[in-house]
Scaffold this motif. Structure first.
Motif, PDB file in Angstrom:
ATOM      1  N   LYS A 199      63.335  21.052  24.130  1.00 47.84           N
ATOM      2  CA  LYS A 199      62.985  20.143  23.034  1.00 47.84           C
ATOM      3  C   LYS A 199      62.548  20.985  21.839  1.00 47.84           C
ATOM      4  N   VAL A 200      63.169  20.755  20.697  1.00 47.37           N
ATOM      5  CA  VAL A 200      62.885  21.525  19.485  1.00 47.37           C
ATOM      6  C   VAL A 200      62.420  20.569  18.387  1.00 47.37           C
ATOM      7  N   LYS A 201      61.302  20.905  17.757  1.00 52.57           N
ATOM      8  CA  LYS A 201      60.843  20.158  16.592  1.00 52.57           C
ATOM      9  C   LYS A 201      60.846  21.090  15.392  1.00 52.57           C
ATOM     10  N   LEU A 202      61.539  20.688  14.337  1.00 56.78           N
ATOM     11  CA  LEU A 202      61.599  21.444  13.083  1.00 56.78           C
ATOM     12  C   LEU A 202      60.733  20.746  12.045  1.00 56.78           C
ATOM     13  N   SER A 203      60.105  21.517  11.188  1.00 54.66           N
ATOM     14  CA  SER A 203      59.269  20.908  10.148  1.00 54.66           C
ATOM     15  C   SER A 203      59.414  21.658   8.833  1.00 54.66           C
ATOM     16  N   GLY A 204      59.188  20.931   7.739  1.00 56.38           N
ATOM     17  CA  GLY A 204      59.268  21.482   6.388  1.00 56.38           C
ATOM     18  C   GLY A 204      58.625  20.519   5.418  1.00 56.38           C
ATOM     19  N   PRO A 205      58.569  20.862   4.152  1.00 47.58           N
ATOM     20  CA  PRO A 205      57.867  20.018   3.169  1.00 47.58           C
ATOM     21  C   PRO A 205      58.602  18.742   2.803  1.00 47.58           C
ATOM     22  N   GLY A 206      59.895  18.647   3.083  1.00 46.96           N
ATOM     23  CA  GLY A 206      60.672  17.489   2.669  1.00 46.96           C
ATOM     24  C   GLY A 206      60.996  17.519   1.190  1.00 46.96           C
ATOM     25  N   GLY A 207      61.772  16.540   0.733  1.00 46.64           N
ATOM     26  CA  GLY A 207      62.110  16.513  -0.683  1.00 46.64           C
ATOM     27  C   GLY A 207      63.287  15.606  -0.989  1.00 46.64           C
ATOM     28  N   HIS A 208      63.829  15.768  -2.179  1.00 45.72           N
ATOM     29  CA  HIS A 208      64.944  14.942  -2.687  1.00 45.72           C
ATOM     30  C   HIS A 208      66.263  15.645  -2.361  1.00 45.72           C
ATOM     31  N   THR A 209      67.252  14.867  -1.975  1.00 48.81           N
ATOM     32  CA  THR A 209      68.551  15.476  -1.671  1.00 48.81           C
ATOM     33  C   THR A 209      69.222  16.046  -2.916  1.00 48.81           C
ATOM     34  N   ALA A 210      68.705  15.698  -4.104  1.00 50.67           N
ATOM     35  CA  ALA A 210      69.245  16.286  -5.334  1.00 50.67           C
ATOM     36  C   ALA A 210      68.783  17.728  -5.519  1.00 50.67           C
ATOM     37  N   ARG A 211      67.710  18.121  -4.804  1.00 46.83           N
ATOM     38  CA  ARG A 211      67.150  19.458  -5.004  1.00 46.83           C
ATOM     39  C   ARG A 211      66.879  20.157  -3.671  1.00 46.83           C
ATOM     40  N   PRO A 212      67.886  20.334  -2.825  1.00 44.80           N
ATOM     41  CA  PRO A 212      67.661  20.989  -1.521  1.00 44.80           C
ATOM     42  C   PRO A 212      67.196  22.430  -1.662  1.00 44.80           C
ATOM     43  N   HIS A 213      67.496  23.067  -2.812  1.00 41.34           N
ATOM     44  CA  HIS A 213      67.113  24.463  -2.995  1.00 41.34           C
ATOM     45  C   HIS A 213      65.612  24.631  -3.194  1.00 41.34           C
ATOM     46  N   LEU A 214      64.903  23.518  -3.459  1.00 40.23           N
ATOM     47  CA  LEU A 214      63.474  23.590  -3.683  1.00 40.23           C
ATOM     48  C   LEU A 214      62.658  23.265  -2.430  1.00 40.23           C
ATOM     49  N   THR A 215      63.334  22.999  -1.352  1.00 36.79           N
ATOM     50  CA  THR A 215      62.620  22.619  -0.138  1.00 36.79           C
ATOM     51  C   THR A 215      63.319  23.218   1.079  1.00 36.79           C
ATOM     52  N   THR A 216      63.005  22.710   2.253  1.00 39.95           N
ATOM     53  CA  THR A 216      63.646  23.139   3.492  1.00 39.95           C
ATOM     54  C   THR A 216      64.605  22.041   3.939  1.00 39.95           C
ATOM     55  N   ASP A 217      65.873  22.345   3.943  1.00 41.62           N
ATOM     56  CA  ASP A 217      66.893  21.352   4.289  1.00 41.62           C
ATOM     57  C   ASP A 217      66.961  21.225   5.816  1.00 41.62           C
ATOM     58  N   LEU A 218      66.097  20.354   6.351  1.00 41.32           N
ATOM     59  CA  LEU A 218      65.972  20.272   7.799  1.00 41.32           C
ATOM     60  C   LEU A 218      67.200  19.697   8.482  1.00 41.32           C
ATOM     61  N   VAL A 219      67.907  18.806   7.826  1.00 37.72           N
ATOM     62  CA  VAL A 219      69.099  18.232   8.458  1.00 37.72           C
ATOM     63  C   VAL A 219      70.148  19.313   8.679  1.00 37.72           C
ATOM     64  N   THR A 220      70.350  20.119   7.675  1.00 39.23           N
ATOM     65  CA  THR A 220      71.307  21.220   7.830  1.00 39.23           C
ATOM     66  C   THR A 220      70.806  22.225   8.857  1.00 39.23           C
ATOM     67  N   ALA A 221      69.509  22.519   8.811  1.00 36.28           N
ATOM     68  CA  ALA A 221      68.940  23.451   9.791  1.00 36.28           C
ATOM     69  C   ALA A 221      69.148  22.945  11.216  1.00 36.28           C
ATOM     70  N   ALA A 222      68.886  21.654  11.441  1.00 33.77           N
ATOM     71  CA  ALA A 222      69.070  21.086  12.776  1.00 33.77           C
ATOM     72  C   ALA A 222      70.537  21.140  13.198  1.00 33.77           C
ATOM     73  N   ALA A 223      71.418  20.830  12.255  1.00 30.71           N
ATOM     74  CA  ALA A 223      72.846  20.856  12.572  1.00 30.71           C
ATOM     75  C   ALA A 223      73.311  22.268  12.926  1.00 30.71           C
ATOM     76  N   ARG A 224      72.805  23.248  12.198  1.00 32.57           N
ATOM     77  CA  ARG A 224      73.215  24.632  12.479  1.00 32.57           C
ATOM     78  C   ARG A 224      72.641  25.119  13.806  1.00 32.57           C
ATOM     79  N   ILE A 225      71.415  24.711  14.131  1.00 33.22           N
ATOM     80  CA  ILE A 225      70.860  25.055  15.442  1.00 33.22           C
ATOM     81  C   ILE A 225      71.714  24.439  16.551  1.00 33.22           C
ATOM     82  N   ALA A 226      72.114  23.179  16.334  1.00 28.40           N
ATOM     83  CA  ALA A 226      72.919  22.495  17.348  1.00 28.40           C
ATOM     84  C   ALA A 226      74.237  23.209  17.618  1.00 28.40           C
TER      85      ALA A 226
END
Length: 400
Positions: A199-226
């Motif tokens: 079981k893996v839990k990823l965390s980050g600050p969150g943010g707007h999909t218009a500015r993924p470069h300013l935050t941690t893109d957890l959806v992409t991170a989870a997909a790449r881990i998968a």
């Protein structure tokens, strides 16, 4: 080799019918791991009616019952030969249309544990009768184990409760819908896979999909881990070890334009090789951290040790083969392949030698392209397999 007619312990029609009825009763009343109260009670009552003294395990469900010492068998001080059955059911609905369909909503004996339990009970009844007649060559322990389907398995609790004290070898059967009733499958060495839970839990600050470069893109991170963690592991472990991570759940986000603050993945790690399984937790942890770091995602990993592979001892496997041959002839034994399924019988084999065989439950001549597999709601058996299992295990006890 023994003549099949010269080996005692064949079932008469009355006991055969009783065991079929007993299995159907269990099938109608499935209980999940650590909840097998009724199952434990009916087993205890039947064993006591046979003059035996079963003991409830300290976990509250499951039983251990010794045969031979009280009856004064010739080798009463010899190491015990143990016969193990698992007694729990699965949290899935029974979809069959049969008179013995499960009466409990969302619960079913879809892995054949009702069969395993009935077979060991039947063997115990036969062996108890032989012991009273002075024809049991060594003491036998019956072990009815709870919670096989619950990682890391009820076997560890049973071992902690002392069920292996005095045991020299241990044997078990597992239903196999790919093998005809009246036959068994055997294999020396690993017959199942290791299975662990991730079981893996990823965390980050969150943010707007218009500015993924300013935050941690957890959806992409989870997909790449998968996708990348299984690929990384395939290059860091000998491929012959068969180590594989497969994800069963990925959850992230609630809105299409919001990068979430958390994401979760869960799945299993399966491995064919015992040595590779021992190193797997560190390898998996490193691979997950390596991919997550590329996206600045923080990780929390829960790695639950499940079970090692069931590694059959050569001498014990030979005993299973000799016992089946003595009962039904050499043609009733076939080689079986290593399964990717997990089985907590493996924990016993970390302490004492033993073996598990595949008990054929398919109706001979069945031509369906896809037989009803275990862990499916329509799983069922040819009930002639019960007789085969009982007579095989009694022969193991007599020849061992």
């Amino acid at each position: 080799m023994s003549d099949p007619l010269s080996l005692p312990g064949t079932l008469d029609e009355a006991l055969r019918a009783e065991l079929i009825a007993f299995r159907r009763d269990l099938h109608m009343h499935p209980e999940l791991g650590h909840q097998e109260v009724r199952t434990t009670a009916v087993l205890r009552q039947r064993l006591e009616r046979a003059g035996l003294a079963p003991r409830v395990l300290t976990t509250g469900t499951g039983l251990v019952c010794d045969i031979g010492a009280a009856e004064g068998v010739a080798n009463a001080d010899a190491p015990l030969l143990a016969l193990r059955a698992d007694i729990d059911a699965l949290p899935i609905p029974d979809t069959k249309t049969v008179p013995y369909r499960s009466t409990v909503s969302g619960r079913a004996h879809a892995c054949g544990h009702d069969v395993h339990t009935t077979v060991v009970l039947g063997a115990g009844l036969v062996l108890a009768a032989l012991a009273r007649e002075g024809r049991l060559p060594r003491p036998v322990r019956l072990l009815f184990q709870p919670a096989e389907e619950v990682l890391p398995g009820g076997a560890t609790d049973a071992i902690d409760a002392g069920v292996l004290e005095g045991v020299g070898s241990i044997f078990a059967l597992h239903c196999d819908p790919r093998v005809d009733a009246g036959r068994i499958g055997v294999r020396t060495g690993a017959i199942t896979s290791a299975c662990d839970l991730i079981k893996v839990k990823l965390s980050g600050p969150g943010g707007h999909t218009a500015r993924p470069h300013l935050t941690t893109d957890l959806v992409t991170a989870a997909a790449r881990i998968a996708t990348e963690v299984p690929a990384l592991l395939a290059r860091r472990v000998d491929t012959r070890a068969g180590l594989a991570v497969t994800w069963g759940r990925l959850c992230a986000g609630d809105a299409p334009n919001v990068i979430p603050q958390t994401a979760e993945l869960s799945g299993t790690m399966r491995c064919l090789d015992l040595a590779a399984w021992r190193t797997a937790p560190d390898l998996v942890h490193a691979a997950i951290d390596e991919v997550a770091a590329l996206y600045r995602a923080k990780t929390e990993l829960q790695y639950v040790r499940g079970v090692p592979p069931v590694v059959n001892d050569a001498a014990a496997t030979d005993l299973l083969t000799r016992a089946m041959t003595a009962r039904y002839g050499a043609d009733a034994v076939e080689p079986t392949e290593q399964s990717l399924g997990g089985e907590d019988f493996s924990w016993y084999l970390e302490h004492v030698p033993g073996a598990m065989a595949r008990l054929g439950v398919r109706t001979p001549g069945e031509t369906t392209a896809a037989p009803r597999d275990i862990h499916q709601g329509d799983f069922d058996i040819d009930e002639r397999a019960i007789t085969t299992g009982v007579e095989l295990l009694t022969a193991v006890a007599l020849l061992g």
